[in-house]
Each structure stands twice: as structure tokens, then as C-alpha cells.
Design a protein around this motif. Structure first.
Motif, PDB file in Angstrom:
ATOM      1  N   ILE A  20      47.293  50.299  28.266  1.00  0.00           N
ATOM      2  CA  ILE A  20      48.553  50.830  28.819  1.00  0.00           C
ATOM      3  C   ILE A  20      48.770  50.287  30.236  1.00  0.00           C
ATOM      4  N   MET A  21      47.699  50.274  31.018  1.00  0.00           N
ATOM      5  CA  MET A  21      47.807  49.751  32.391  1.00  0.00           C
ATOM      6  C   MET A  21      48.192  48.273  32.368  1.00  0.00           C
ATOM      7  N   GLN A  22      47.538  47.499  31.484  1.00  0.00           N
ATOM      8  CA  GLN A  22      47.815  46.057  31.431  1.00  0.00           C
ATOM      9  C   GLN A  22      49.246  45.784  30.972  1.00  0.00           C
ATOM     10  N   ASP A  23      49.675  46.513  29.943  1.00  0.00           N
ATOM     11  CA  ASP A  23      51.002  46.267  29.373  1.00  0.00           C
ATOM     12  C   ASP A  23      52.136  46.646  30.321  1.00  0.00           C
ATOM     13  N   ASN A  24      51.848  47.550  31.269  1.00  0.00           N
ATOM     14  CA  ASN A  24      52.928  48.049  32.128  1.00  0.00           C
ATOM     15  C   ASN A  24      52.660  47.796  33.604  1.00  0.00           C
ATOM     16  N   LEU A  25      51.792  46.796  33.845  1.00  0.00           N
ATOM     17  CA  LEU A  25      51.339  46.559  35.213  1.00  0.00           C
ATOM     18  C   LEU A  25      52.495  46.283  36.173  1.00  0.00           C
ATOM     19  N   ASP A  26      53.447  45.459  35.762  1.00  0.00           N
ATOM     20  CA  ASP A  26      54.553  45.110  36.665  1.00  0.00           C
ATOM     21  C   ASP A  26      55.336  46.352  37.068  1.00  0.00           C
ATOM     22  N   ILE A  35      41.985  46.735  38.227  1.00  0.00           N
ATOM     23  CA  ILE A  35      43.285  46.217  37.810  1.00  0.00           C
ATOM     24  C   ILE A  35      44.355  46.570  38.856  1.00  0.00           C
ATOM     25  N   LEU A  36      44.244  47.722  39.505  1.00  0.00           N
ATOM     26  CA  LEU A  36      45.211  48.073  40.557  1.00  0.00           C
ATOM     27  C   LEU A  36      44.911  47.322  41.846  1.00  0.00           C
ATOM     28  N   LEU A  37      43.638  47.262  42.221  1.00  0.00           N
ATOM     29  CA  LEU A  37      43.285  46.567  43.468  1.00  0.00           C
ATOM     30  C   LEU A  37      43.686  45.095  43.408  1.00  0.00           C
ATOM     31  N   GLU A  38      43.604  44.527  42.234  1.00  0.00           N
ATOM     32  CA  GLU A  38      43.965  43.113  42.083  1.00  0.00           C
ATOM     33  C   GLU A  38      45.469  42.895  42.139  1.00  0.00           C
ATOM     34  N   ASN A  39      46.244  43.912  41.804  1.00  0.00           N
ATOM     35  CA  ASN A  39      47.671  43.670  41.616  1.00  0.00           C
ATOM     36  C   ASN A  39      48.607  44.387  42.583  1.00  0.00           C
ATOM     37  N   LEU A  40      48.137  45.410  43.272  1.00  0.00           N
ATOM     38  CA  LEU A  40      49.040  46.116  44.201  1.00  0.00           C
ATOM     39  C   LEU A  40      49.326  45.231  45.412  1.00  0.00           C
ATOM     40  N   ASP A  41      50.548  45.343  45.942  1.00  0.00           N
ATOM     41  CA  ASP A  41      50.954  44.509  47.076  1.00  0.00           C
ATOM     42  C   ASP A  41      50.500  45.119  48.393  1.00  0.00           C
TER      43      ASP A  41
END
Ligand code: AVJ
Length: 307
Positions: free
Chosen positions: A51-57, A82-88
Motif C-alpha cells: 500500500i505504501m509503495q503503490d501510493n507513495l507519490d 520507504i518514507l525516509l527515502e522519499n519524503l522531501d
């Protein structure tokens, strides 16, 4: 973990004996739980990550820039990365855990992996309000993160109280990103807590080994069996250790009589309906802004804002 044998003995002297699930997680218990998350029958971890991967954006966009990510419970899992890698431009990552050793070790690892993020671990019992650290860069908002459906361990009253603490820690403009396991076909849930490899049984029994080692109990692990069953009325897994004979367990001066067939409750794992969780969150002040689920609606990840 603070040594509290009295609290454990009190639970074992109740008419319905119980041991808190927080005692599952010694080193061996954490390893066994890790194995559970990889079992084919245990759907929550894989589903949550999907769910996190599919809705990451969408998740990253809603959280926005310069947030402070406050994780309740230890933060070394793939759902944190997954959040640390992708949050701005994260203002800070604040993992909160009661077990200092485990917390400091995993925050050091995360800090090395993410040198651009300020990691500020807090040793605290997150079921009560605690003081947040001040990051070097002032966060635009706090995001409380509670991914694993650990909320399921709490009774409805305790879960409501925990959500109130999260509301308080989220502060003005803050939000909660939380994993919530959903009610579904009882057979699917029963299977997830009665795996064919027996890992959940070993995890359950290990709580007794942990009590023997740390608190001086003399539990005979071979005299108990694992029992987990989904109560559809309560909407929860009830996990027990069932005594296979009349026995006396001791710890210091305390003697605990356990009858043949008597059960010790070790864990609840509550499953929610979307409506039921929304009601509880709103009674703690939260408004549910977004609910993401998998295609089979097994599990949900929900974003709750301060209403
Ligand atoms: C870590 C509390 C989310 O309730 O599913 C897994 C613990 N117990 N198998 C859960 C657990 C047995 C797990 N939580």
C-alpha cells in the motif's frame, strides 16, 4: 525495559491470567517477529508495504516538505525506510521507544544511512505524553507515524487514549499516518496467527522464556501450547498460552497456580472496520483525510489530520 516483576505477577494472579504483549520483544522475540512478517500466511506486513509503495507519490505530497516524522515504536523496518527515502527535505526523524538499547542502535544505523536527516531518538513510553526534541530546522508540521497496526494490541479504551496522545504530539497542523488492519473473513485472520511453520507458536512461547531469563520465573515451556483464535464479535485475535497440566510457577516468593487447560492471555490484535476506526479517531480529535487499502481490502494505511 524496566524490570517490573510485580506487574507481571499481578497479571498472573488475575482470574483471567494475562501477560502484556510488550514482553514478547526481547532479542529472540524480535527475531521471531521478523520471521513472522515473512510468513506466507501473515498478510499484514507485505500488504502494508504494498500500500505504501503503490501510493507513495500521494503520501509524500500530502505530508509535504520540511515535516518532522515522529515514529511511535522502534524504527528500523522497511516501512520507515520507504518514507525516509522519499519524503522531501525532512526536518527531522524522531523514533520513540521505551527500550533504549534497541532504539539507540537502530537510530545510529538510520543516521548513517540518511546523513542528510537529523535523527533525534526519544526514550519514552509513548502511551503517555512526552516532550519532543527541538530539531535544528523548525519543522513545518509533525507527522506521527505508527505503521504496523500495533494499534491492534490496545483495547478500545487504551487505543482511544493513545490516539489522544498522538493528537497532542502532532500539534498544530499535525497529522497521523497509521496502519490499521481490517476485519475480514475469519479464516484468513486465523491462518495469519496459526502459521504452518509454527513460528507464531514459538513467538508466543518465547514470552515465557523471556520472563524466566529476565525476571526469574520458572515456566516450563513444554507445559504450554499456543492458541490463537479470531473472535468475530469482538473483532480481534485473542492469543493465549494454554497449560497442559496442573502446575505451580514461582518467581521469588510468589507462587502461581495454573490449572490443566487454563489459559494465559498474551495478546489481543484488534481488527477494525473503516467506520469503526474513523469513529474512534474522530473521538480523539482526528479527521480521516485519506484511506489507502490493498485491492482485497485486507489492510489500510490512513492519514488523519487534526480536525
Ligand atoms: C506487531 C502487534 C502488529 O498483532 O499482528 C503477530 C504481533 N502477534 N503475530 C499483530 C503479532 C502474532 C502483531 N503486531
Amino acid at each position: 525495559m524496566p524490570a517490573e516483576p510485580e506487574e507481571i505477577i499481578d497479571g498472573l494472579l488475575l482470574p483471567e491470567k494475562m501477560i502484556s504483549p510488550k514482553y514478547f520483544y526481547d532479542e529472540r522475540g524480535s527475531q521471531l517477529f521478523d520471521q513472522i512478517t515473512r510468513l506466507p500466511e501473515y498478510y499484514p506486513t507485505e500488504t502494508a508495504l504494498g500500500i505504501m509503495q503503490d501510493n507513495l507519490d500521494a503520501i509524500v505530497a500530502i505530508i509535504g516538505e520540511h515535516a518532522s516524522l515522529i515514529e511511535f515504536g522502534s524504527g528500523s523496518s522497511s516501512k520507515t525506510r520507504i518514507l525516509l527515502e522519499n519524503l522531501d527535505q525532512l526536518a527531522a526523524y524522531v523514533p520513540v521507544d521505551i527500550s533504549a538499547d534497541h532504539l539507540l542502535e537502530s537510530s545510529n544505523r538510520i543516521q548513517l544511512e540518511f546523513p542528510g536527516v537529523e535523527v533525534l531518538p526519544v526514550v519514552a513510553d509513548f502511551t503517555q505524553a512526552f516532550e519532543l526534541p527541538n530539531p535544528k530546522f523548525m519543522p513545518l508540521r509533525n507527522i506521527v507515524y505508527f505503521p504496523g497496526s500495533t494499534i491492534g494490541n490496545f483495547t478500545h479504551d487504551a487505543a482511544h487514549h493513545l490516539l489522544s496522545v498522538m493528537y497532542q504530539e502532532a500539534g498544530e497542523n499535525g497529522a497521523l499516518l497509521i496502519g490499521v488492519d481490517l476485519q475480514k473473513d475469519a479464516a484468513i485472520i486465523d491462518r495469519a496467527y496459526n502459521d504452518s511453520a509454527g513460528v507464531t507458536a514459538a513467538f508466543n512461547l518465547n514470552i515465557l522464556r523471556h520472563l524466566n531469563e529476565v525476571f526469574g520465573f520458572d515456566f516450563d515451556l513444554s507445559a504450554f501450547t499456543h492458541n490463537a483464535h479470531y473472535d468475530e464479535v469482538e473483532g480481534r485475535i485473542e492469543m493465549h498460552l494454554v497449560s497442559s497440566c496442573d502446575q505451580i510457577v514461582t518467581a521469588g516468593d510468589a507462587e502461581i497456580l495454573i490449572g490443566d487447560g487454563e489459559a494465559i492471555l498474551t495478546e489481543y490484535s484488534h481488527k477494525y472496520t473503516l467506520h469503526g476506526f474513523a469513529e474512534m479517531a474522530s473521538s480523539a480529535g482526528f479527521e480521516i483525510v485519506k484511506v489507502w487499502t490493498d485491492a482485497d481490502a485486507l489492510f489500510s494505511v490512513q492519514l488523519c489530520c487534526r480536525g
